[in-house]
Design a protein around this motif. Structure first.
Motif, PDB file in Angstrom:
ATOM      1  N   MET A 153      63.424  30.931  36.296  1.00  0.00           N
ATOM      2  CA  MET A 153      62.405  30.352  35.414  1.00  0.00           C
ATOM      3  C   MET A 153      61.194  29.860  36.205  1.00  0.00           C
ATOM      4  SD  MET A 153      62.533  30.606  32.233  1.00  0.00           S
ATOM      5  CE  MET A 153      61.207  29.450  31.957  1.00  0.00           C
ATOM      6  N   ALA A 154      61.454  29.297  37.386  1.00  0.00           N
ATOM      7  CA  ALA A 154      60.333  28.842  38.220  1.00  0.00           C
ATOM      8  C   ALA A 154      59.472  30.029  38.650  1.00  0.00           C
ATOM      9  CB  ALA A 154      60.864  28.092  39.440  1.00  0.00           C
ATOM     10  N   THR A 155      60.137  31.133  38.973  1.00  0.00           N
ATOM     11  CA  THR A 155      59.391  32.336  39.362  1.00  0.00           C
ATOM     12  C   THR A 155      58.580  32.871  38.191  1.00  0.00           C
ATOM     13  OG1 THR A 155      61.113  32.895  40.954  1.00  0.00           O
ATOM     14  CG2 THR A 155      59.593  34.648  40.341  1.00  0.00           C
ATOM     15  N   ILE A 156      59.173  32.865  37.004  1.00  0.00           N
ATOM     16  CA  ILE A 156      58.467  33.310  35.800  1.00  0.00           C
ATOM     17  C   ILE A 156      57.219  32.457  35.579  1.00  0.00           C
ATOM     18  CG2 ILE A 156      58.590  33.396  33.269  1.00  0.00           C
ATOM     19  CD1 ILE A 156      61.505  34.270  33.567  1.00  0.00           C
ATOM     20  N   GLN A 157      57.365  31.156  35.758  1.00  0.00           N
ATOM     21  CA  GLN A 157      56.230  30.261  35.576  1.00  0.00           C
ATOM     22  C   GLN A 157      55.152  30.516  36.626  1.00  0.00           C
ATOM     23  OE1 GLN A 157      55.865  28.009  32.946  1.00  0.00           O
ATOM     24  NE2 GLN A 157      53.768  28.037  33.777  1.00  0.00           N
ATOM     25  N   GLU A 158      55.564  30.746  37.854  1.00  0.00           N
ATOM     26  CA  GLU A 158      54.598  30.979  38.930  1.00  0.00           C
ATOM     27  C   GLU A 158      53.797  32.263  38.699  1.00  0.00           C
ATOM     28  OE1 GLU A 158      56.880  31.022  42.486  1.00  0.00           O
ATOM     29  OE2 GLU A 158      57.322  28.866  42.447  1.00  0.00           O
ATOM     30  N   ILE A 159      54.485  33.343  38.374  1.00  0.00           N
ATOM     31  CA  ILE A 159      53.785  34.614  38.171  1.00  0.00           C
ATOM     32  C   ILE A 159      52.924  34.563  36.911  1.00  0.00           C
ATOM     33  CG2 ILE A 159      55.609  35.764  36.864  1.00  0.00           C
ATOM     34  CD1 ILE A 159      53.394  37.338  39.573  1.00  0.00           C
ATOM     35  N   THR A 160      53.384  33.834  35.902  1.00  0.00           N
ATOM     36  CA  THR A 160      52.575  33.660  34.684  1.00  0.00           C
ATOM     37  C   THR A 160      51.286  32.909  34.998  1.00  0.00           C
ATOM     38  OG1 THR A 160      54.544  33.645  33.268  1.00  0.00           O
ATOM     39  CG2 THR A 160      52.531  32.693  32.355  1.00  0.00           C
ATOM     40  N   ASP A 161      51.416  31.883  35.840  1.00  0.00           N
ATOM     41  CA  ASP A 161      50.217  31.120  36.250  1.00  0.00           C
ATOM     42  C   ASP A 161      49.252  32.002  37.032  1.00  0.00           C
ATOM     43  OD1 ASP A 161      51.172  28.857  35.027  1.00  0.00           O
ATOM     44  OD2 ASP A 161      52.006  27.987  36.864  1.00  0.00           O
ATOM     45  N   GLN A 162      49.766  32.879  37.881  1.00  0.00           N
ATOM     46  CA  GLN A 162      48.899  33.778  38.649  1.00  0.00           C
ATOM     47  C   GLN A 162      48.126  34.725  37.731  1.00  0.00           C
ATOM     48  OE1 GLN A 162      51.189  35.789  41.664  1.00  0.00           O
ATOM     49  NE2 GLN A 162      51.966  33.884  42.543  1.00  0.00           N
ATOM     50  N   ILE A 163      48.839  35.279  36.759  1.00  0.00           N
ATOM     51  CA  ILE A 163      48.174  36.177  35.795  1.00  0.00           C
ATOM     52  C   ILE A 163      47.131  35.398  34.999  1.00  0.00           C
ATOM     53  CG2 ILE A 163      48.513  37.640  33.765  1.00  0.00           C
ATOM     54  CD1 ILE A 163      51.328  38.243  34.819  1.00  0.00           C
ATOM     55  N   ARG A 164      47.485  34.196  34.583  1.00  0.00           N
ATOM     56  CA  ARG A 164      46.566  33.374  33.786  1.00  0.00           C
ATOM     57  C   ARG A 164      45.313  33.022  34.599  1.00  0.00           C
ATOM     58  NH1 ARG A 164      49.809  29.645  32.857  1.00  0.00           N
ATOM     59  NH2 ARG A 164      50.542  30.274  30.791  1.00  0.00           N
ATOM     60  N   ASP A 165      45.504  32.620  35.844  1.00  0.00           N
ATOM     61  CA  ASP A 165      44.351  32.251  36.678  1.00  0.00           C
ATOM     62  C   ASP A 165      43.404  33.446  36.868  1.00  0.00           C
ATOM     63  OD1 ASP A 165      45.370  29.726  36.929  1.00  0.00           O
ATOM     64  OD2 ASP A 165      46.260  30.044  38.908  1.00  0.00           O
ATOM     65  N   GLU A 166      43.981  34.623  37.111  1.00  0.00           N
ATOM     66  CA  GLU A 166      43.160  35.826  37.288  1.00  0.00           C
ATOM     67  C   GLU A 166      42.362  36.140  36.029  1.00  0.00           C
ATOM     68  OE1 GLU A 166      41.488  39.235  39.010  1.00  0.00           O
ATOM     69  OE2 GLU A 166      42.605  37.576  39.924  1.00  0.00           O
ATOM     70  N   GLU A 167      43.002  36.025  34.874  1.00  0.00           N
ATOM     71  CA  GLU A 167      42.309  36.319  33.617  1.00  0.00           C
ATOM     72  C   GLU A 167      41.259  35.262  33.291  1.00  0.00           C
ATOM     73  OE1 GLU A 167      42.437  39.069  31.922  1.00  0.00           O
ATOM     74  OE2 GLU A 167      43.921  39.852  33.333  1.00  0.00           O
ATOM     75  N   ASN A 168      41.522  34.015  33.668  1.00  0.00           N
ATOM     76  CA  ASN A 168      40.509  32.973  33.457  1.00  0.00           C
ATOM     77  C   ASN A 168      39.270  33.239  34.302  1.00  0.00           C
ATOM     78  OD1 ASN A 168      41.511  31.162  31.479  1.00  0.00           O
ATOM     79  ND2 ASN A 168      42.962  30.300  32.948  1.00  0.00           N
ATOM     80  N   ARG A 169      39.481  33.680  35.546  1.00  0.00           N
ATOM     81  CA  ARG A 169      38.333  34.021  36.392  1.00  0.00           C
ATOM     82  C   ARG A 169      37.572  35.219  35.816  1.00  0.00           C
ATOM     83  NH1 ARG A 169      42.083  32.688  40.564  1.00  0.00           N
ATOM     84  NH2 ARG A 169      42.744  34.868  40.726  1.00  0.00           N
ATOM     85  N   ALA A 170      38.334  36.226  35.376  1.00  0.00           N
ATOM     86  CA  ALA A 170      37.688  37.408  34.780  1.00  0.00           C
ATOM     87  C   ALA A 170      36.944  37.036  33.502  1.00  0.00           C
ATOM     88  CB  ALA A 170      38.734  38.478  34.490  1.00  0.00           C
ATOM     89  N   LEU A 171      37.541  36.156  32.705  1.00  0.00           N
ATOM     90  CA  LEU A 171      36.906  35.735  31.453  1.00  0.00           C
ATOM     91  C   LEU A 171      35.591  35.026  31.734  1.00  0.00           C
ATOM     92  CD1 LEU A 171      36.965  35.391  28.387  1.00  0.00           C
ATOM     93  CD2 LEU A 171      38.347  33.325  28.720  1.00  0.00           C
ATOM     94  N   ALA A 172      35.588  34.123  32.722  1.00  0.00           N
ATOM     95  CA  ALA A 172      34.352  33.409  33.064  1.00  0.00           C
ATOM     96  C   ALA A 172      33.284  34.389  33.546  1.00  0.00           C
ATOM     97  CB  ALA A 172      34.639  32.367  34.139  1.00  0.00           C
ATOM     98  N   ARG A 173      33.704  35.365  34.346  1.00  0.00           N
ATOM     99  CA  ARG A 173      32.749  36.353  34.858  1.00  0.00           C
ATOM    100  C   ARG A 173      32.189  37.215  33.733  1.00  0.00           C
ATOM    101  NH1 ARG A 173      35.945  38.196  38.124  1.00  0.00           N
ATOM    102  NH2 ARG A 173      36.659  40.104  37.094  1.00  0.00           N
ATOM    103  N   HIS A 174      33.048  37.682  32.839  1.00  0.00           N
ATOM    104  CA  HIS A 174      32.590  38.550  31.755  1.00  0.00           C
ATOM    105  C   HIS A 174      31.729  37.776  30.750  1.00  0.00           C
ATOM    106  CE1 HIS A 174      34.875  41.772  33.323  1.00  0.00           C
ATOM    107  NE2 HIS A 174      36.056  41.331  32.972  1.00  0.00           N
ATOM    108  N   ARG A 175      32.065  36.523  30.509  1.00  0.00           N
ATOM    109  CA  ARG A 175      31.236  35.723  29.611  1.00  0.00           C
ATOM    110  C   ARG A 175      29.837  35.515  30.191  1.00  0.00           C
ATOM    111  NH1 ARG A 175      35.388  30.968  27.461  1.00  0.00           N
ATOM    112  NH2 ARG A 175      36.264  32.162  25.706  1.00  0.00           N
ATOM    113  N   ALA A 176      29.783  35.264  31.502  1.00  0.00           N
ATOM    114  CA  ALA A 176      28.476  35.102  32.144  1.00  0.00           C
ATOM    115  C   ALA A 176      27.673  36.397  32.056  1.00  0.00           C
ATOM    116  CB  ALA A 176      28.662  34.683  33.606  1.00  0.00           C
ATOM    117  N   ASP A 177      28.332  37.527  32.303  1.00  0.00           N
ATOM    118  CA  ASP A 177      27.642  38.818  32.192  1.00  0.00           C
ATOM    119  C   ASP A 177      27.166  39.057  30.767  1.00  0.00           C
ATOM    120  OD1 ASP A 177      28.066  39.285  34.853  1.00  0.00           O
ATOM    121  OD2 ASP A 177      29.809  40.575  34.557  1.00  0.00           O
ATOM    122  N   SER A 178      28.032  38.746  29.811  1.00  0.00           N
ATOM    123  CA  SER A 178      27.685  38.960  28.407  1.00  0.00           C
ATOM    124  C   SER A 178      26.475  38.123  28.003  1.00  0.00           C
ATOM    125  CB  SER A 178      28.887  38.615  27.524  1.00  0.00           C
ATOM    126  OG  SER A 178      28.580  38.770  26.157  1.00  0.00           O
TER     127      SER A 178
END
Length: 233
Positions: A153-178
């Motif tokens: 479960m700890a591993t699931i949480q860690e990898i989920t956080d990594q995916i979430r952080d990457e998408e948050n960075r991408a979201l901020a970048r795409h919103r700025a571009d938009s």
């Protein structure tokens, strides 16, 4: 008079050609800007969808654990159908996340690893349920304790956080571009409007000049006619 007409006609033609070229250029640039804006907005929407699916998946995992825990404590089969439903839902949610992140190879690797960990966690919970059914609660507790040491479960949480952080960075970048492309598109729209106004104004001035020159020429001819008639007599 002939020269005035020629120069006036050329001025009108040149004004129209230059205006047409400029307007077409602005339309083309505005269209490309709009395409970039839509593309950035679509990428931002995908990142938002990934984040939503991650939250749903986390909630589903927590729900599955809650139902499993209820069965282990009470031994009541009423907890098993919602538990099985949650496990099936997890597979669907992981497929959606994988589909939404297929353009990002790093995210694809993370999602694939997340899927293996979720599957392992499902196997661990199934094992505890089977032990509770056949051997009773004390043995099931031992299985749960061993599974806890695996830190699945700890591993699931860690990898989920990594995916979430990457998408948050991408979201901020795409919103700025938009937002940037939206501003650019709006700027081209304003430029198009202003240029149209200038072109029409210039055309009006050239036509007014042509009409004024023609009117002056006609008045000059009319003033010369009596003199010509008198000289003939």
């Amino acid at each position: 008079m002939a020269l005035n007409r020629i120069y006036t006609g050329k001025g009108l033609v040149i004004t129209l050609v230059v205006g047409f070229v400029a307007v077409e250029a602005i339309i083309a640039a505005g269209f490309l800007s709009f395409v970039h804006f839509k593309t950035s907005a679509n990428w931002a929407t995908k990142s938002e969808q990934v984040l939503i699916e991650l939250e749903r998946m986390s909630g589903t995992v927590a729900g599955a654990e809650t139902q499993q825990r209820g069965y282990l404590i009470t031994g009541s089969d009423e907890y098993l159908p919602p538990y099985r439903e949650a496990i099936d839902t997890l597979e669907t949610q992981l497929r959606r996340i994988g589909s939404l992140t297929r353009s990002n190879s790093l995210q694809q690797d993370r999602v694939a690893f997340l899927a293996t960990q979720v599957e392992q966690r499902g196997d661990e919970m199934d094992q505890a349920i089977a032990t509770r059914r056949t051997k009773g609660l004390p043995f099931a507790k031992s299985v749960v304790s061993v599974n806890h040491q695996n830190r699945t479960m700890a591993t699931i949480q860690e990898i989920t956080d990594q995916i979430r952080d990457e998408e948050n960075r991408a979201l901020a970048r795409h919103r700025a571009d938009s937002e940037a492309w939206a501003f650019t598109t709006g700027s081209f729209a304003v430029a198009f409007f202003l240029l149209n106004a200038v072109v029409f104004t210039l055309c009006g001035l050239v036509m007014k000049l042509a009409l004024s020159s023609q009117s002056q020429a006609e008045r000059l001819l009319q003033s010369l006619r009596p003199s010509t008639v008198s000289a003939a007599r």
